[in-house]
Design a protein around this motif. Structure first.
Motif, PDB file in Angstrom:
ATOM      1  N   GLY A  28      13.354  -9.872  -9.040  1.00 45.46           N
ATOM      2  CA  GLY A  28      12.770 -11.106  -8.531  1.00 45.46           C
ATOM      3  C   GLY A  28      13.826 -12.163  -8.250  1.00 45.46           C
ATOM      4  O   GLY A  28      13.762 -12.883  -7.251  1.00 45.46           O
ATOM      5  N   SER A  31      16.003 -11.037  -5.062  1.00 44.90           N
ATOM      6  CA  SER A  31      15.392 -11.259  -3.754  1.00 44.90           C
ATOM      7  C   SER A  31      15.578 -12.698  -3.296  1.00 44.90           C
ATOM      8  O   SER A  31      15.792 -12.975  -2.110  1.00 44.90           O
ATOM      9  CB  SER A  31      13.900 -10.904  -3.790  1.00 44.90           C
ATOM     10  N   GLY A 239       9.924  -0.174 -10.794  1.00 43.98           N
ATOM     11  CA  GLY A 239      10.511  -1.003  -9.748  1.00 43.98           C
ATOM     12  C   GLY A 239      10.892  -0.227  -8.510  1.00 43.98           C
ATOM     13  O   GLY A 239      10.630  -0.665  -7.378  1.00 43.98           O
ATOM     14  N   LEU A 242       7.856   0.868  -6.675  1.00 41.16           N
ATOM     15  CA  LEU A 242       7.255  -0.258  -5.959  1.00 41.16           C
ATOM     16  C   LEU A 242       8.016  -0.556  -4.664  1.00 41.16           C
ATOM     17  O   LEU A 242       7.408  -0.893  -3.643  1.00 41.16           O
ATOM     18  CB  LEU A 242       7.223  -1.494  -6.856  1.00 41.16           C
ATOM     19  N   GLU A 243       9.346  -0.435  -4.688  1.00 40.65           N
ATOM     20  CA  GLU A 243      10.114  -0.587  -3.455  1.00 40.65           C
ATOM     21  C   GLU A 243       9.688   0.440  -2.421  1.00 40.65           C
ATOM     22  O   GLU A 243       9.549   0.123  -1.233  1.00 40.65           O
ATOM     23  CB  GLU A 243      11.610  -0.447  -3.752  1.00 40.65           C
ATOM     24  N   ARG A 246       6.126  -0.616  -1.117  1.00 44.91           N
ATOM     25  CA  ARG A 246       6.145  -1.764  -0.211  1.00 44.91           C
ATOM     26  C   ARG A 246       6.835  -1.423   1.103  1.00 44.91           C
ATOM     27  O   ARG A 246       6.378  -1.841   2.176  1.00 44.91           O
ATOM     28  CB  ARG A 246       6.836  -2.934  -0.901  1.00 44.91           C
ATOM     29  N   ASN A 281      12.635  -6.761 -15.924  1.00 46.81           N
ATOM     30  CA  ASN A 281      12.065  -5.991 -14.817  1.00 46.81           C
ATOM     31  C   ASN A 281      10.557  -6.251 -14.702  1.00 46.81           C
ATOM     32  O   ASN A 281      10.038  -6.515 -13.616  1.00 46.81           O
ATOM     33  CB  ASN A 281      12.319  -4.490 -15.019  1.00 46.81           C
ATOM     34  N   SER A 284       9.636  -9.506 -13.263  1.00 46.04           N
ATOM     35  CA  SER A 284       9.939  -9.619 -11.832  1.00 46.04           C
ATOM     36  C   SER A 284       8.905  -8.937 -10.951  1.00 46.04           C
ATOM     37  O   SER A 284       8.579  -9.435  -9.874  1.00 46.04           O
ATOM     38  CB  SER A 284      11.315  -9.022 -11.539  1.00 46.04           C
ATOM     39  N   TYR A 285       8.392  -7.774 -11.392  1.00 48.69           N
ATOM     40  CA  TYR A 285       7.526  -7.032 -10.471  1.00 48.69           C
ATOM     41  C   TYR A 285       6.216  -6.546 -11.089  1.00 48.69           C
ATOM     42  O   TYR A 285       5.463  -5.796 -10.451  1.00 48.69           O
ATOM     43  CB  TYR A 285       8.275  -5.847  -9.860  1.00 48.69           C
ATOM     44  N   GLY A 288       2.926  -6.197  -9.264  1.00 45.00           N
ATOM     45  CA  GLY A 288       2.726  -5.138  -8.277  1.00 45.00           C
ATOM     46  C   GLY A 288       2.386  -3.798  -8.904  1.00 45.00           C
ATOM     47  O   GLY A 288       2.301  -2.789  -8.207  1.00 45.00           O
ATOM     48  N   THR A 304       9.570   0.570 -17.195  1.00 43.31           N
ATOM     49  CA  THR A 304      10.514  -0.413 -16.665  1.00 43.31           C
ATOM     50  C   THR A 304      11.936  -0.184 -17.179  1.00 43.31           C
ATOM     51  O   THR A 304      12.834  -0.975 -16.875  1.00 43.31           O
ATOM     52  CB  THR A 304      10.067  -1.835 -17.049  1.00 43.31           C
ATOM     53  N   ARG A 350       0.878  -1.369  -3.964  1.00 40.65           N
ATOM     54  CA  ARG A 350       1.124  -1.429  -5.404  1.00 40.65           C
ATOM     55  C   ARG A 350       1.450  -0.042  -5.922  1.00 40.65           C
ATOM     56  O   ARG A 350       1.299   0.959  -5.225  1.00 40.65           O
ATOM     57  CB  ARG A 350      -0.113  -1.957  -6.140  1.00 40.65           C
TER      58      ARG A 350
END
Length: 354
Positions: A28, A31, A239, A242-243, A246, A281, A284-285, A288, A304, A350
Motif C-alpha cells: 500500500g 503504490s 498479495g 491479488l496482483e 487485479r 501486508n 495494505s491489501y 481485497g 500474508t 478479489r
C-alpha cells in the motif's frame, strides 16, 4: 546450521532491522510512492512496465527477442554468509524465470558494514551468490558496492525471452487452474531463526526451498495453455495472488487446505514466530481478500507471510495441467500443487479463500 566465519563477529541477522523479502516496503505504501512514475513516457518497445506490479520490466529488442530486466536485494535472512548469498541470488534470478525468460547475466548489488563484519564474511556472501549464478549458467558481469550500515546483497538479473512466450502476471483467464510451485512458510522460519527457535532440520528445509532456482519458468512459458505467471515473494501468497487478480480483471479462488506449506510451520506460528511484514501486508491489501468463516489468525499470518525466494504461481487452462505438472516435476518441484482456480470477470477483483 552453521555459524559466521568468526565467532567474535555479530550474527548477520542482528545487523539488520528486517530480513529477506520481509524487508519490502508494504504494497500500500509502495503504490503511493510510485504514483509519479506512472506519468513517465512509455516507449512502444516497453512490453511490461510498472502498471501491473509484474516481476520484471520487458523491452522488445526485435521480433524474436525481448530483454527482461529486474533487480532484487535485501538484508540477511540467515546468519551463514554463504547461505545468505545463495538465497539472495536465487530470489533475484527468480523474477527472470517468472516472466518465462532464460537468464543471461547478472550484476551484483553489495552494501556492507565494512567495520562490523570481516572481509572473509563478505567474500563468503559473494561466493554464495556466485555459486547460484554458476548453477543458473550465467556470469556475474559487474556490479556496485557501498559501505552501508546494514548488510545488503542481491543482483540485477537480465534475461531473454521470445515476446510470443512472455508470461505476465495479468493474463489469467476465467476457468484457469492455479498451481503453486513451492510450499509456504519461509517468513515464519526466518522469524524463528532470528529468535534461535528453528531446529537444524527446519533450517535445512528452509535453505532447500530458498536456494532452489525456479527453472520451470521457461518450460512453463512454452506451454500454450499457461496464461499467467508470477512468483510469490515479499507480499505473500495473498498479495501476489491479488496482483494477478487485479491485473487480469478476475477473482481468484484459493482452496486453503490445498496450499502446500513447509513441515512444522503451524507449530512455529503457534509459538509466536510471525514476521512484522505479515501484519503490514494484511494492512495494505486485506480489503481485497475475502476470508471464509473459521479462518484463524494463524491462517492469515501464513497467507500474508513474506516468501523469500518463493514459488511460481501459474494460471493455466485445465487441459494444460498435466504439462504444467510435468514441467515442475522435471526440475524436482515435488510439492507443486493445484491450489485454486480463476473465477469470472470482476469489476473489483478479489482473492476469495475457501
Amino acid at each position: 546450521m552453521t555459524a559466521p566465519l568468526d565467532a567474535a563477529e555479530p550474527r548477520l541477522t542482528s545487523l539488520a532491522h528486517g530480513g529477506g523479502c520481509g524487508c519490502k516496503i508494504a504494497p500500500g505504501v509502495l503504490s503511493g510512492l510510485l504514483r509519479g512514475s506512472a506519468a513517465l513516457p512509455v516507449p512502444p518497445e516497453l512490453l511490461v512496465g510498472i502498471e501491473t506490479s509484474d516481476d520484471a520490466a520487458v523491452y522488445r529488442l526485435n521480433e524474436r527477442q525481448a530483454l527482461v530486466a529486474t533487480t532484487d536485494f535485501f538484508m540477511p535472512v540467515v546468519d551463514d554468509p554463504y547461505d545468505f548469498g545463495r538465497i539472495a541470488a536465487t530470489n533475484a534470478i527468480s523474477d527472470v524465470y517468472a516472466m518465462g525468460a532464460t537468464p543471461v547475466l547478472a550484476l551484483a548489488v553489495v552494501g556492507m558494514p565494512i567495520n562490523a563484519i570481516s572481509h572473509d564474511t563478505i567474500a563468503r556472501i559473494l561466493d554464495g551468490g556466485a555459486s547460484i549464478c554458476r548453477e543458473a549458467g550465467i556470469p556475474i558481469a559487474g556490479g556496485h558496492t557501498i559501505d552501508s550500515v546494514e548488510p545488503i546483497y542481491g543482483l540485477v538479473a537480465l534475461g531473454l525471452v521470445d515476446p510470443a512466450r512472455l508470461k505476465r502476471n495479468a493474463d489469467a483467464r476465467p476457468g484457469d487452474l492455479l498451481v503453486l510451485g513451492k510450499p509456504l512458510g519461509v517468513g515464519v522460519m526466518s522469524a524463528a531463526l532470528k529468535k534461535g527457535a528453528l531446529s537444524p532440520e527446519g533450517y535445512t528445509r528452509m535453505i532447500d526451498v530458498t536456494t532452489r532456482l525456479n527453472r520451470p519458468g521457461p518450460d512453463l512459458a512454452a506451454i500454450d495453455g499457461v496464461h499467467a505467471l508470477t512468483d510469490v515473494t515479499g507480499f505473500g501468497l495473498g498479495g501476489h495472488a491479488l496482483e494477478m487478480a487485479r491485473g487480469s480483471g478476475c477473482d481468484l479462488m484459493i482452496d486453503w487446505r490445498a496450499v502446500p506449506r513447509l513441515d512444522g510451520i503451524e507449530g512455529l506460528i503457534a509459538d509466536g514466530h510471525v514476521t512484522g511484514a505479515s501484519a503490514r501486508n494484511w494492512a495494505s491489501y486485506g480489503d481485497g481478500i475475502a476470508l471464509p468463516q473459521g479462518f484463524t489468525d494463524a491462517d492469515r499470518a501464513l497467507l500474508t507471510d513474506p516468501q523469500t525466494s518463493g514459488g511460481l504461481l501459474v494460471a493455466c487452462a485445465p487441459d494444460a495441467l498435466a504439462q504444467v505438472q510435468a514441467a515442475f516435476a522435471a526440475h524436482g518441484f515435488d510439492r507443486a500443487a493445484v491450489i485454486g482456480e480463476v473465477a469470472g470477470n470482476a469489476t473489483a477483483p478479489r482473492v476469495l479463500l475457501r
